[in-house]
Design a protein around this motif. Structure first.
Motif, PDB file in Angstrom:
ATOM      1  N   ASP A  45       0.859  -1.181   0.000  1.00  0.00           N
ATOM      2  CA  ASP A  45       0.000   0.000   0.000  1.00  0.00           C
ATOM      3  C   ASP A  45       0.893   1.227   0.000  1.00  0.00           C
ATOM      4  OD1 ASP A  45      -2.426  -1.390   0.097  1.00  0.00           O
ATOM      5  OD2 ASP A  45      -2.281  -1.619   2.278  1.00  0.00           O
ATOM      6  N   CYS A  46       0.699   2.098  -0.987  1.00  0.00           N
ATOM      7  CA  CYS A  46       1.589   3.246  -1.133  1.00  0.00           C
ATOM      8  C   CYS A  46       0.816   4.551  -1.115  1.00  0.00           C
ATOM      9  CB  CYS A  46       2.385   3.142  -2.431  1.00  0.00           C
ATOM     10  SG  CYS A  46       3.522   1.749  -2.435  1.00  0.00           S
ATOM     11  N   SER A  47       1.414   5.563  -0.525  1.00  0.00           N
ATOM     12  CA  SER A  47       0.857   6.913  -0.533  1.00  0.00           C
ATOM     13  C   SER A  47       1.937   7.875  -1.014  1.00  0.00           C
ATOM     14  CB  SER A  47       0.366   7.304   0.862  1.00  0.00           C
ATOM     15  OG  SER A  47       1.424   7.225   1.811  1.00  0.00           O
ATOM     16  N   PHE A  48       1.506   9.036  -1.489  1.00  0.00           N
ATOM     17  CA  PHE A  48       2.429  10.009  -2.084  1.00  0.00           C
ATOM     18  C   PHE A  48       2.246  11.366  -1.418  1.00  0.00           C
ATOM     19  CE2 PHE A  48       1.810   6.637  -5.070  1.00  0.00           C
ATOM     20  CZ  PHE A  48       3.082   6.406  -5.577  1.00  0.00           C
ATOM     21  N   HIS A  49       3.370  12.001  -1.111  1.00  0.00           N
ATOM     22  CA  HIS A  49       3.365  13.248  -0.362  1.00  0.00           C
ATOM     23  C   HIS A  49       4.278  14.249  -1.071  1.00  0.00           C
ATOM     24  CE1 HIS A  49       1.483  10.905   2.908  1.00  0.00           C
ATOM     25  NE2 HIS A  49       2.274   9.941   2.445  1.00  0.00           N
ATOM     26  N   ASN A  50       3.868  15.499  -1.083  1.00  0.00           N
ATOM     27  CA  ASN A  50       4.520  16.538  -1.875  1.00  0.00           C
ATOM     28  C   ASN A  50       5.305  17.489  -0.977  1.00  0.00           C
ATOM     29  OD1 ASN A  50       5.224  18.110  -4.047  1.00  0.00           O
ATOM     30  ND2 ASN A  50       3.183  18.956  -4.390  1.00  0.00           N
ATOM     31  N   GLN A  51       6.583  17.675  -1.294  1.00  0.00           N
ATOM     32  CA  GLN A  51       7.441  18.590  -0.538  1.00  0.00           C
ATOM     33  C   GLN A  51       8.426  19.276  -1.486  1.00  0.00           C
ATOM     34  OE1 GLN A  51       7.912  16.506   3.889  1.00  0.00           O
ATOM     35  NE2 GLN A  51       9.697  16.910   2.633  1.00  0.00           N
ATOM     36  N   ALA A  52       9.100  20.295  -0.973  1.00  0.00           N
ATOM     37  CA  ALA A  52      10.163  20.947  -1.731  1.00  0.00           C
ATOM     38  C   ALA A  52      11.294  19.957  -1.976  1.00  0.00           C
ATOM     39  CB  ALA A  52      10.689  22.161  -0.976  1.00  0.00           C
ATOM     40  N   PHE A  53      11.940  20.063  -3.142  1.00  0.00           N
ATOM     41  CA  PHE A  53      12.965  19.090  -3.514  1.00  0.00           C
ATOM     42  C   PHE A  53      14.102  19.043  -2.504  1.00  0.00           C
ATOM     43  CE2 PHE A  53      16.710  17.533  -5.726  1.00  0.00           C
ATOM     44  CZ  PHE A  53      16.214  16.421  -6.385  1.00  0.00           C
ATOM     45  N   ASP A  54      14.537  20.227  -2.018  1.00  0.00           N
ATOM     46  CA  ASP A  54      15.697  20.239  -1.130  1.00  0.00           C
ATOM     47  C   ASP A  54      15.392  19.688   0.261  1.00  0.00           C
ATOM     48  OD1 ASP A  54      14.181  22.351  -0.244  1.00  0.00           O
ATOM     49  OD2 ASP A  54      15.738  23.878  -0.490  1.00  0.00           O
ATOM     50  N   SER A  55      14.125  19.347   0.522  1.00  0.00           N
ATOM     51  CA  SER A  55      13.767  18.753   1.816  1.00  0.00           C
ATOM     52  C   SER A  55      13.577  17.241   1.737  1.00  0.00           C
ATOM     53  CB  SER A  55      12.476  19.387   2.349  1.00  0.00           C
ATOM     54  OG  SER A  55      11.348  18.942   1.614  1.00  0.00           O
ATOM     55  N   LEU A  56      13.697  16.656   0.545  1.00  0.00           N
ATOM     56  CA  LEU A  56      13.393  15.230   0.379  1.00  0.00           C
ATOM     57  C   LEU A  56      14.362  14.334   1.140  1.00  0.00           C
ATOM     58  CD1 LEU A  56      12.413  15.056  -3.413  1.00  0.00           C
ATOM     59  CD2 LEU A  56      10.962  15.497  -1.420  1.00  0.00           C
ATOM     60  N   ILE A  57      15.643  14.526   0.938  1.00  0.00           N
ATOM     61  CA  ILE A  57      16.622  13.680   1.626  1.00  0.00           C
ATOM     62  C   ILE A  57      16.573  13.893   3.140  1.00  0.00           C
ATOM     63  CG2 ILE A  57      19.100  13.318   1.967  1.00  0.00           C
ATOM     64  CD1 ILE A  57      19.452  13.362  -1.035  1.00  0.00           C
ATOM     65  N   PRO A  58      16.511  15.138   3.629  1.00  0.00           N
ATOM     66  CA  PRO A  58      16.349  15.298   5.085  1.00  0.00           C
ATOM     67  C   PRO A  58      15.118  14.587   5.638  1.00  0.00           C
ATOM     68  CG  PRO A  58      17.041  17.367   4.120  1.00  0.00           C
ATOM     69  CD  PRO A  58      16.757  16.442   2.975  1.00  0.00           C
ATOM     70  N   SER A  59      14.021  14.582   4.899  1.00  0.00           N
ATOM     71  CA  SER A  59      12.801  13.928   5.395  1.00  0.00           C
ATOM     72  C   SER A  59      12.981  12.409   5.488  1.00  0.00           C
ATOM     73  CB  SER A  59      11.609  14.264   4.509  1.00  0.00           C
ATOM     74  OG  SER A  59      11.674  13.619   3.258  1.00  0.00           O
ATOM     75  N   LEU A  60      13.822  11.840   4.607  1.00  0.00           N
ATOM     76  CA  LEU A  60      14.138  10.408   4.713  1.00  0.00           C
ATOM     77  C   LEU A  60      15.058  10.153   5.901  1.00  0.00           C
ATOM     78  CD1 LEU A  60      14.830   9.307   1.005  1.00  0.00           C
ATOM     79  CD2 LEU A  60      12.727   9.030   2.328  1.00  0.00           C
ATOM     80  N   LYS A  61      16.015  11.022   6.106  1.00  0.00           N
ATOM     81  CA  LYS A  61      16.952  10.844   7.213  1.00  0.00           C
ATOM     82  C   LYS A  61      16.245  10.927   8.563  1.00  0.00           C
ATOM     83  CE  LYS A  61      21.049  12.827   6.726  1.00  0.00           C
ATOM     84  NZ  LYS A  61      22.059  13.874   6.422  1.00  0.00           N
ATOM     85  N   PHE A  62      15.202  11.766   8.630  1.00  0.00           N
ATOM     86  CA  PHE A  62      14.416  11.883   9.866  1.00  0.00           C
ATOM     87  C   PHE A  62      13.265  10.877   9.914  1.00  0.00           C
ATOM     88  CE2 PHE A  62      16.302  16.224   9.899  1.00  0.00           C
ATOM     89  CZ  PHE A  62      16.878  16.157  11.171  1.00  0.00           C
ATOM     90  N   ARG A  63      13.217   9.996   8.903  1.00  0.00           N
ATOM     91  CA  ARG A  63      12.254   8.889   8.848  1.00  0.00           C
ATOM     92  C   ARG A  63      10.798   9.345   8.828  1.00  0.00           C
ATOM     93  NH1 ARG A  63      15.169   4.216   9.508  1.00  0.00           N
ATOM     94  NH2 ARG A  63      17.272   4.508  10.350  1.00  0.00           N
ATOM     95  N   ARG A  64      10.552  10.494   8.220  1.00  0.00           N
ATOM     96  CA  ARG A  64       9.169  10.932   8.025  1.00  0.00           C
ATOM     97  C   ARG A  64       8.509  10.135   6.899  1.00  0.00           C
ATOM     98  NH1 ARG A  64       8.405  17.048   7.072  1.00  0.00           N
ATOM     99  NH2 ARG A  64       6.237  16.343   7.228  1.00  0.00           N
ATOM    100  N   TYR A  65       9.335   9.699   5.934  1.00  0.00           N
ATOM    101  CA  TYR A  65       8.855   8.906   4.804  1.00  0.00           C
ATOM    102  C   TYR A  65       9.809   7.740   4.588  1.00  0.00           C
ATOM    103  CZ  TYR A  65       6.257  13.220   4.115  1.00  0.00           C
ATOM    104  OH  TYR A  65       5.459  14.304   4.322  1.00  0.00           O
ATOM    105  N   HIS A  66       9.330   6.771   3.810  1.00  0.00           N
ATOM    106  CA  HIS A  66      10.151   5.588   3.554  1.00  0.00           C
ATOM    107  C   HIS A  66      11.028   5.730   2.310  1.00  0.00           C
ATOM    108  CE1 HIS A  66       6.484   3.933   5.691  1.00  0.00           C
ATOM    109  NE2 HIS A  66       7.467   3.562   6.491  1.00  0.00           N
ATOM    110  N   ALA A  67      10.506   6.426   1.303  1.00  0.00           N
ATOM    111  CA  ALA A  67      11.209   6.489   0.010  1.00  0.00           C
ATOM    112  C   ALA A  67      10.901   7.801  -0.696  1.00  0.00           C
ATOM    113  CB  ALA A  67      10.792   5.310  -0.871  1.00  0.00           C
ATOM    114  N   ALA A  68      11.832   8.230  -1.536  1.00  0.00           N
ATOM    115  CA  ALA A  68      11.636   9.437  -2.352  1.00  0.00           C
ATOM    116  C   ALA A  68      11.818   9.062  -3.815  1.00  0.00           C
ATOM    117  CB  ALA A  68      12.627  10.530  -1.964  1.00  0.00           C
ATOM    118  N   ILE A  69      10.815   9.406  -4.625  1.00  0.00           N
ATOM    119  CA  ILE A  69      10.941   9.226  -6.078  1.00  0.00           C
ATOM    120  C   ILE A  69      10.639  10.583  -6.695  1.00  0.00           C
ATOM    121  CG2 ILE A  69       8.545   8.354  -6.281  1.00  0.00           C
ATOM    122  CD1 ILE A  69       9.706   6.578  -8.632  1.00  0.00           C
TER     123      ILE A  69
END
Length: 229
Positions: A45-69
């Motif tokens: 089951d997958c969901s998609f969330h929209n953020q600024a590009f420069d925040s994608l990797i930090p959001s993974l490091k803080f485990r807010r999301y599982h993956a960035a595409i």
């Protein structure tokens, strides 16, 4: 590590044709369809969330999301912060300018060039071209940069070849300047799906899903849909 049943994807949905928001406020694009197809064959089951590009990797490091595409180039610097799937799209970058404004790339050396903030394009100019006088002007999205070029505030934008091609198909009076640029430290390696460092189970699922889509023809169908020859 147990296999994932749910995957929260994060993206920056302002980068057509890879990801964008349609008139119904739904996320669409090659990356979105590809991720959905991976989730289908992997029964996640997958969901998609929209953020600024420069925040994608930090959001993974803080485990807010599982993956960035998000049309994300696999670079050595990023690979220190996140893990990447197999390459799913081979990439290159180009400069786009008003038609007949410049004769060649050398003429851009003293110009301010629009880029999306936090991208490989910004870093490429900073590392390779700033010493010659070129300046990278960061924007929240590449669409903002292209809009500023359309309004005459800047004379060039540096972005992915497919994104520029998609924009040129809808906007007259502009053209690619020079050849496509491939540099393995910035663009030439290709796009990958980023996951939190060490999440090997999810990485294996994503790669297995990618392989299934390539084997069953789904990948080719999506590629032809978004990048018709």
């Amino acid at each position: 590590m147990a296999q994932a049943d749910e995957v929260k994807f994060v993206t920056n949905a302002a980068y057509a044709p890879f990801e964008f928001v349609d008139e119904n406020n739904e996320m669409q694009g090659f990356d979105i369809d590809l991720a959905k197809a991976i989730c289908e064959v992997q029964k996640m089951d997958c969901s998609f969330h929209n953020q600024a590009f420069d925040s994608l990797i930090p959001s993974l490091k803080f485990r807010r999301y599982h993956a960035a595409i998000a049309a994300m180039d696999i670079t050595p610097e990023r690979a220190k912060q996140v893990d990447f799937s197999d390459i799913y799209y081979e990439n290159s970058a180009v400069f786009v300018t008003p038609t007949d404004k410049f004769d060649n790339l050398d003429a851009l050396k003293k110009e301010t060039v629009g880029v999306q903030n936090g991208t490989s394009h910004q870093k490429y100019i900073q590392d390779k071209l700033e010493a010659d006088g070129m300046a990278a002007r960061p924007y929240q999205s590449v669409q903002d940069a292209l809009l500023d070029m359309g309004n005459g505030r800047i004379n060039a934008v540096f972005a992915d070849t497919a994104v520029v091609g998609d924009w040129l198909a809808k906007n007259q009076g502009y053209a690619v300047l020079g050849e496509r640029i491939t540099d393995d430290d910035y663009f030439g390696t290709g796009f990958g799906i980023a996951v939190t460092k060490g999440n090997q189970a999810l990485l294996d699922q994503l790669n297995e899903g990618l392989n299934q889509l390539k084997d069953n023809g789904t990948y080719d169908s999506l590629y032809q849909k978004y990048f018709p020859q």
